[in-house]
Design a protein around this motif. Structure first.
Motif, mmCIF file in Angstrom:
data_model
loop_
_atom_site.group_PDB
_atom_site.id
_atom_site.type_symbol
_atom_site.label_atom_id
_atom_site.label_comp_id
_atom_site.label_asym_id
_atom_site.label_seq_id
_atom_site.Cartn_x
_atom_site.Cartn_y
_atom_site.Cartn_z
ATOM 1 N N LEU A 37 13.128 -14.617 -43.024
ATOM 2 C CA LEU A 37 13.093 -14.730 -41.697
ATOM 3 C C LEU A 37 13.736 -15.618 -40.757
ATOM 4 C CD1 LEU A 37 9.657 -14.069 -39.660
ATOM 5 C CD2 LEU A 37 10.882 -15.976 -38.855
ATOM 6 N N ILE A 38 14.475 -14.987 -39.852
ATOM 7 C CA ILE A 38 15.041 -16.206 -39.089
ATOM 8 C C ILE A 38 14.659 -15.580 -37.378
ATOM 9 C CG2 ILE A 38 17.266 -14.859 -38.959
ATOM 10 C CD1 ILE A 38 16.439 -18.869 -38.703
ATOM 11 N N ALA A 39 14.909 -16.460 -36.590
ATOM 12 C CA ALA A 39 14.713 -16.310 -34.921
ATOM 13 C C ALA A 39 15.500 -16.907 -34.183
ATOM 14 C CB ALA A 39 12.925 -16.468 -34.836
ATOM 15 N N PHE A 40 15.747 -16.403 -33.027
ATOM 16 C CA PHE A 40 16.659 -17.079 -31.975
ATOM 17 C C PHE A 40 16.053 -16.727 -30.592
ATOM 18 C CE2 PHE A 40 19.178 -15.877 -35.490
ATOM 19 C CZ PHE A 40 20.116 -17.101 -35.711
ATOM 20 N N ASP A 41 16.049 -17.833 -29.712
ATOM 21 C CA ASP A 41 15.657 -17.767 -28.507
ATOM 22 C C ASP A 41 16.641 -16.486 -27.762
ATOM 23 O OD1 ASP A 41 15.272 -17.945 -25.820
ATOM 24 O OD2 ASP A 41 14.785 -20.022 -25.915
ATOM 25 N N ARG A 42 16.035 -15.562 -27.143
ATOM 26 C CA ARG A 42 16.727 -14.456 -26.216
ATOM 27 C C ARG A 42 17.687 -15.035 -25.460
ATOM 28 N NH1 ARG A 42 12.474 -10.425 -26.680
ATOM 29 N NH2 ARG A 42 12.334 -10.136 -24.463
ATOM 30 N N ARG A 43 17.161 -16.120 -24.563
ATOM 31 C CA ARG A 43 18.066 -16.819 -23.440
ATOM 32 C C ARG A 43 19.219 -17.419 -23.991
ATOM 33 N NH1 ARG A 43 12.866 -19.878 -21.630
ATOM 34 N NH2 ARG A 43 13.030 -20.124 -23.963
ATOM 35 N N ASP A 44 19.117 -17.812 -25.138
ATOM 36 C CA ASP A 44 20.134 -18.873 -25.604
ATOM 37 C C ASP A 44 20.182 -18.757 -27.284
ATOM 38 O OD1 ASP A 44 22.007 -20.777 -26.239
ATOM 39 O OD2 ASP A 44 21.137 -22.585 -25.278
ATOM 40 N N THR A 45 20.991 -18.447 -27.804
ATOM 41 C CA THR A 45 20.913 -18.059 -29.310
ATOM 42 C C THR A 45 21.435 -19.296 -30.026
ATOM 43 O OG1 THR A 45 23.032 -16.949 -29.389
ATOM 44 C CG2 THR A 45 21.042 -15.409 -29.268
ATOM 45 N N ARG A 46 21.832 -20.357 -29.431
ATOM 46 C CA ARG A 46 22.100 -21.692 -30.109
ATOM 47 C C ARG A 46 20.620 -22.207 -30.307
ATOM 48 N NH1 ARG A 46 25.629 -24.468 -25.522
ATOM 49 N NH2 ARG A 46 24.105 -23.581 -24.269
ATOM 50 N N HIS A 47 19.715 -21.807 -29.711
ATOM 51 C CA HIS A 47 18.311 -22.308 -29.916
ATOM 52 C C HIS A 47 17.613 -21.357 -30.868
ATOM 53 C CE1 HIS A 47 14.096 -23.058 -27.799
ATOM 54 N NE2 HIS A 47 14.413 -23.824 -28.909
ATOM 55 N N ALA A 48 17.199 -22.010 -32.209
ATOM 56 C CA ALA A 48 17.038 -21.070 -33.156
ATOM 57 C C ALA A 48 15.891 -21.849 -34.014
ATOM 58 C CB ALA A 48 18.186 -21.072 -34.384
ATOM 59 N N LEU A 49 15.344 -21.055 -34.988
ATOM 60 C CA LEU A 49 14.372 -21.576 -35.867
ATOM 61 C C LEU A 49 14.842 -22.913 -36.578
ATOM 62 C CD1 LEU A 49 11.305 -20.726 -36.706
ATOM 63 C CD2 LEU A 49 12.344 -19.384 -38.577
ATOM 64 N N SER A 50 13.972 -23.552 -36.855
ATOM 65 C CA SER A 50 14.405 -25.049 -37.626
ATOM 66 C C SER A 50 13.343 -25.307 -38.797
ATOM 67 C CB SER A 50 14.520 -25.849 -36.641
ATOM 68 O OG SER A 50 14.692 -27.252 -37.391
ATOM 69 N N SER A 51 13.859 -25.140 -39.963
ATOM 70 C CA SER A 51 13.248 -25.637 -41.047
ATOM 71 C C SER A 51 12.706 -27.273 -40.981
ATOM 72 C CB SER A 51 14.013 -25.292 -42.340
ATOM 73 O OG SER A 51 13.451 -26.130 -43.483
ATOM 74 N N GLY A 52 13.708 -27.885 -40.797
ATOM 75 C CA GLY A 52 13.720 -29.165 -40.578
ATOM 76 C C GLY A 52 12.640 -29.868 -39.502
ATOM 77 N N ARG A 53 12.523 -29.334 -38.261
ATOM 78 C CA ARG A 53 11.766 -29.558 -37.456
ATOM 79 C C ARG A 53 9.947 -28.999 -37.780
ATOM 80 N NH1 ARG A 53 14.026 -33.408 -34.541
ATOM 81 N NH2 ARG A 53 15.954 -32.918 -33.764
ATOM 82 N N SER A 54 10.203 -28.070 -38.337
ATOM 83 C CA SER A 54 8.862 -27.412 -38.655
ATOM 84 C C SER A 54 8.064 -28.099 -39.954
ATOM 85 C CB SER A 54 9.118 -25.998 -39.243
ATOM 86 O OG SER A 54 9.521 -24.975 -38.064
ATOM 87 N N ILE A 55 8.895 -28.509 -40.876
ATOM 88 C CA ILE A 55 8.340 -29.246 -41.809
ATOM 89 C C ILE A 55 8.080 -30.694 -41.549
ATOM 90 C CG2 ILE A 55 9.096 -30.368 -44.108
ATOM 91 C CD1 ILE A 55 10.484 -27.765 -44.556
ATOM 92 N N ASP A 56 8.705 -31.401 -40.798
ATOM 93 C CA ASP A 56 8.760 -32.685 -39.957
ATOM 94 C C ASP A 56 7.315 -32.681 -39.487
ATOM 95 O OD1 ASP A 56 9.094 -35.121 -39.320
ATOM 96 O OD2 ASP A 56 10.487 -34.973 -38.015
ATOM 97 N N TYR A 57 7.126 -31.679 -38.499
ATOM 98 C CA TYR A 57 5.957 -31.822 -37.738
ATOM 99 C C TYR A 57 4.586 -31.524 -38.455
ATOM 100 C CZ TYR A 57 9.503 -32.298 -33.944
ATOM 101 O OH TYR A 57 10.658 -32.743 -33.428
ATOM 102 N N ALA A 58 4.749 -30.673 -39.289
ATOM 103 C CA ALA A 58 3.537 -30.153 -40.105
ATOM 104 C C ALA A 58 3.498 -31.186 -41.081
ATOM 105 C CB ALA A 58 3.751 -28.799 -40.945
ATOM 106 N N ASN A 59 4.246 -32.115 -41.618
ATOM 107 C CA ASN A 59 4.276 -33.140 -42.691
ATOM 108 C C ASN A 59 3.835 -32.386 -43.897
ATOM 109 O OD1 ASN A 59 4.477 -35.813 -43.655
ATOM 110 N ND2 ASN A 59 2.205 -35.919 -43.440
ATOM 111 N N ASN A 60 4.472 -31.044 -44.338
ATOM 112 C CA ASN A 60 4.067 -30.321 -45.235
ATOM 113 C C ASN A 60 5.140 -29.283 -45.438
ATOM 114 O OD1 ASN A 60 2.697 -28.646 -47.441
ATOM 115 N ND2 ASN A 60 0.768 -29.168 -46.444
ATOM 116 N N ILE A 61 5.916 -29.138 -46.573
ATOM 117 C CA ILE A 61 6.886 -28.153 -47.019
ATOM 118 C C ILE A 61 5.969 -27.013 -47.157
ATOM 119 C CG2 ILE A 61 8.348 -29.852 -47.967
ATOM 120 C CD1 ILE A 61 7.652 -28.640 -50.627
#
Length: 199
Positions: A37-61
């Motif tokens: 699964l991947i996702a992009f903001d419809r208003r600006d496709t440079r804005h995308a789903l991030s593995s690094g941010r998601s793992i960082d904020y959850a503190n869990n892989i």
């Protein structure tokens, strides 16, 4: 209420739009099949789903029920509301032609890949290949050894298992039924998905 329902054939992909507040249900009908699964903001496709941010904020892989999938701008893209399996991967990139050239001794040059399936389906939304980052690899089981070595194991999903994610903003979504033999215990099955709106 189901707004969209589709089966992704083995080793293929799909791309579609989902609105904020709608739910995406992804189901493994036969068991042991990974879905990228991947996702992009419809208003600006440079804005995308991030593995690094998601793992960082959850503190869990290992992200599961109650966790948030964040973007590269630290904005929430999805909330995981239901997870029958509880084990997915957010470390590995989608399999590509290079994956099969480097890691599979006998793969044909035209082996299907998640990366190319995403490229082909997301082209309709003017998303370029270089915009596709690490995917959220639903139902994929990747072990991490004490020395950091990774091991790809059989997916834990059983027939009919699903995950449900609520969109937190208007998104373009790409999905695949993964094409890599090692990720899917040596075989390939379809992936079902639905876009749902609460009544």
């Amino acid at each position: 209420m189901a707004l969209k329902k589709q089966r992704i054939a083995p080793q293929t992909g799909a791309a579609f739009q989902i609105n904020a507040g709608e739910r995406l249900r992804i189901t493994d009908p036969d068991g042991a099949q990974v879905c990228d699964l991947i996702a992009f903001d419809r208003r600006d496709t440079r804005h995308a789903l991030s593995s690094g941010r998601s793992i960082d904020y959850a503190n869990n892989i290992y992200l599961s029920t109650g966790d948030t999938l964040y973007s590269n701008r630290s904005e929430p893209f999805f909330e995981i509301e239901r997870d029958d399996v509880g084990r997915h991967d957010f470390l590995l990139t989608p399999c590509s032609p290079e994956t099969f050239a480097l890691l599979y001794d006998d793969a044909p040059a035209d082996h299907p890949s998640c990366f190319m399936n995403l490229v082909e389906n997301l082209a309709a939304y003017k998303i370029e290949p270089d915009q596709i980052p690490t995917t959220f690899n639903i139902f994929m089981t990747v072990g991490v050894g004490a020395d950091g070595e990774l091991s790809i194991e059989r997916p834990r999903s059983k027939p009919g298992d699903c995950i449900e994610l609520r969109a937190m903003t208007d998104l373009i979504v790409g999905l695949t039924s993964c094409s890599a033999e090692k990720s899917n215990d040596g075989s390939f099955g379809p992936i079902d998905f639905e876009v749902l709106r609460d009544a």
